[in-house]
Enzyme design. Structure first.
Site, mmCIF file in Angstrom:
data_model
loop_
_atom_site.group_PDB
_atom_site.id
_atom_site.type_symbol
_atom_site.label_atom_id
_atom_site.label_comp_id
_atom_site.label_asym_id
_atom_site.label_seq_id
_atom_site.Cartn_x
_atom_site.Cartn_y
_atom_site.Cartn_z
ATOM 1 N N LYS A 55 0.803 -1.224 0.000
ATOM 2 C CA LYS A 55 0.000 0.000 0.000
ATOM 3 C C LYS A 55 0.839 1.279 0.000
ATOM 4 C CE LYS A 55 -4.244 -1.836 0.483
ATOM 5 N NZ LYS A 55 -4.289 -2.892 1.451
ATOM 6 N N GLU A 114 -9.734 5.844 3.424
ATOM 7 C CA GLU A 114 -10.556 4.768 3.961
ATOM 8 C C GLU A 114 -9.636 3.587 4.183
ATOM 9 O OE1 GLU A 114 -10.079 5.149 0.735
ATOM 10 O OE2 GLU A 114 -9.482 3.089 0.310
ATOM 11 N N SER A 126 1.680 -9.818 -0.979
ATOM 12 C CA SER A 126 1.324 -8.402 -0.832
ATOM 13 C C SER A 126 1.609 -7.815 0.535
ATOM 14 C CB SER A 126 -0.156 -8.215 -1.188
ATOM 15 O OG SER A 126 -0.969 -9.098 -0.431
HETATM 16 C C1 LIG Z 1 -5.176 -4.104 1.241
HETATM 17 C C2 LIG Z 1 -4.484 -5.366 1.018
HETATM 18 C C3 LIG Z 1 -4.849 -6.230 -0.026
HETATM 19 C C4 LIG Z 1 -6.024 -5.999 -0.918
HETATM 20 O O1 LIG Z 1 -5.978 -4.829 -1.668
HETATM 21 P P1 LIG Z 1 -5.674 -4.835 -3.213
HETATM 22 O O2 LIG Z 1 -6.015 -3.456 -3.636
HETATM 23 O O3 LIG Z 1 -6.523 -5.877 -3.843
HETATM 24 O O4 LIG Z 1 -4.234 -5.136 -3.367
HETATM 25 C C5 LIG Z 1 -4.095 -7.371 -0.226
HETATM 26 N N1 LIG Z 1 -3.054 -7.685 0.581
HETATM 27 C C6 LIG Z 1 -2.699 -6.875 1.603
HETATM 28 C C7 LIG Z 1 -1.542 -7.280 2.457
HETATM 29 C C8 LIG Z 1 -3.387 -5.702 1.856
HETATM 30 O O5 LIG Z 1 -3.015 -4.919 2.874
#
Ligand SMILES: *Cc1c(COP(=O)(O)O)cnc(C)c1O
Length: 426
Positions: A93, A115, A392
């Site tokens: 993020k 948000e 992610s």
């Molecule tokens: C917020 C988040 C997601 C989902 O958001 P996307 O916009 O689909 O990437 C996925 N993995 C993590 C670790 C997150 O914090």
């Protein structure tokens, strides 16, 4: 590599999706943002600062890691992890937040709103606001406030104000609605940092562009990784056979997919949250089980009933618990360039535990969805093939959820009680 894929068009359409559906009060603010982004997106000074921040504040480039033990145990394709979990603040993020906060400063907006679902976007936003001295207000569904309390406290420590949202399902979509309302009321001094590839144009394109650093790094990292691991028959400059990511709103997936779109031999697979099952009615699989409609300023696939009312969603992971999906994913699905699959809560939880014990990596529950599908798919592939998974985020924020599900109270271990007794006597 040359690409014939040029999306979106000037009005923000990805095929029949995207666009800008917003109240009249926001038209000016959105146009102002569109112009500012158009002005700075290719500006050498802007890009130099962006990459400086990514390198020195975030810690980029993030490594690619060969999950060799997991690959061996699956007995098929080699699994590689793009380590976005190692970024400062623990997820992808922050890449996007830095880009938008830099725009806010150039536009002279001292107040930031955001948000958040899992709290990761809120934490990233609060972090940058602290660094740049900007006021920060974060809207969060009250159900998410409860299941992500460490992140709420983190935001407080960073000086942000967290506003719990009590409407609707008290999750991400309600937080988004509330943030939109704030923006309408405070357009003059406020910049709205959206955390995923959703919202009205230019957000889906802009967030994708900022997150594309993930895939761009992979394209230069992967050929050397594949060659170093001595994979037989690896041609020079070879890329993975599959690139995979979990899809909530879809920003980490777009970030790794977008630079790979011209690589036709690389399959792109998005993993949606199938919750308690795709046919249980309790999931967040907007592409697999949704239909086109308008949500949060763009046309996309969303989970809605016959009257067009957005339905309740469910996922074990707060970050995937969103009834819509970025419009570019809707388009990529329709044209067949990306495939979308579902992974259930139980499968994600199994992959979470497996990765902890086999690789020494505690993944975010969101990322565990992608890992789960990679493990399943690897078994059907040859050992000289490869799957690159976007990891992610890290799972520190989720250990309370996992402990609860396992019936463990980690503040109530005998050793801790022992310590308390000793302390009491002294
Ligand atoms: C917020 C988040 C997601 C989902 O958001 P996307 O916009 O689909 O990437 C996925 N993995 C993590 C670790 C997150 O914090």
């Amino acid at each position: 590599m040359q690409s014939t894929y040029q999306q979106p068009d000037a009005a923000g359409h990805f095929g029949i999706y995207g666009g800008s559906f917003a109240s009249e009060t926001l038209t000016h603010a959105i146009a102002e943002l569109r112009d500012a982004y158009a002005k700075f997106k290719d500006d050498p000074a802007f890009l130099a600062e962006f990459h400086y921040e990514l390198k020195h504040f975030v810690g980029r480039p993030s490594p690619v890691y060969h999950a060799a033990r997991t690959s061996r145990e699956m007995g098929g394709a080699q699994i590689y992890l793009k380590r976005e979990d190692l970024n400062h603040t623990g997820a992808h993020k922050i890449n996007n937040v830095i880009g938008q906060a830099m725009l806010a400063r150039r536009m002279g907006k001292p107040r930031i709103i955001a948000e958040t679902g899992a709290g990761q976007h809120g934490v990233a936003t609060a972090t940058i606001c602290a660094r740049y001295g900007l006021e920060c207000v974060v809207y969060m569904g009250s159900a998410d406030v409860k299941r992500q309390s460490p992140n709420v406290y983190r935001m407080n420590l960073l000086g942000a104000k967290v506003v719990p949202v009590e409407s609707g399902s008290k999750t991400l979509k309600d937080a988004l609605n509330e943030a939109m309302r704030d923006w309408v009321a405070n357009v003059d001094d406020t910049f709205y940092i959206i955390g995923t590839v959703a919202g009205p144009h230019p957000y889906p394109m802009m967030v994708r562009d900022f997150q594309s650093v993930i895939g761009t790094e992979c394209i230069s990292q992967m050929p050397a990784m594949l060659a170093a691991d001595g994979m037989t028959g690896v041609a020079e400059g070879q890329q993975p056979d599959v690139v995979m990511a979990c899809v909530g709103g879809g920003s980490n997936a777009m970030g790794i997919f977008h630079p790979y779109i011209p690589f036709k031999n690389t399959r792109l697979i998005g993993v949606e949250a199938a919750g308690e099952g795709l046919d249980s009615g309790k999931h967040s699989a907007s592409i697999l089980r949704g239909s086109p409609g308008v949500l949060h300023g763009n046309r996309t696939y969303l989970l809605q009933n016959e009257d067009g009312q957005v339905t309740e969603t469910h996922s074990i992971s707060a970050g995937l618990d969103y009834p819509g999906v970025g419009p570019e994913h809707a388009h990529l699905s329709d044209i067949g360039r990306a495939e979308y699959v579902g992974v259930t809560d139980v499968e994600a939880l199994e992959a979470f535990h497996y990765l902890c014990r086999t690789e020494g990596i505690i993944p975010a529950l969101e990322s565990a969805h992608a890992v789960a599908y990679a493990m399943k798919l690897a078994k059907t592939m040859r050992s000289d093939q490869s799957i690159l998974v976007n990891l992610s985020g890290r799972g520190d924020k989720d250990i309370g959820t996992v402990a609860d599900l396992s019936g463990v109270d980690f503040y109530d271990r005998p050793s801790m009680r022992g310590l308390q007794v000793k302390g009491g006597k002294a």
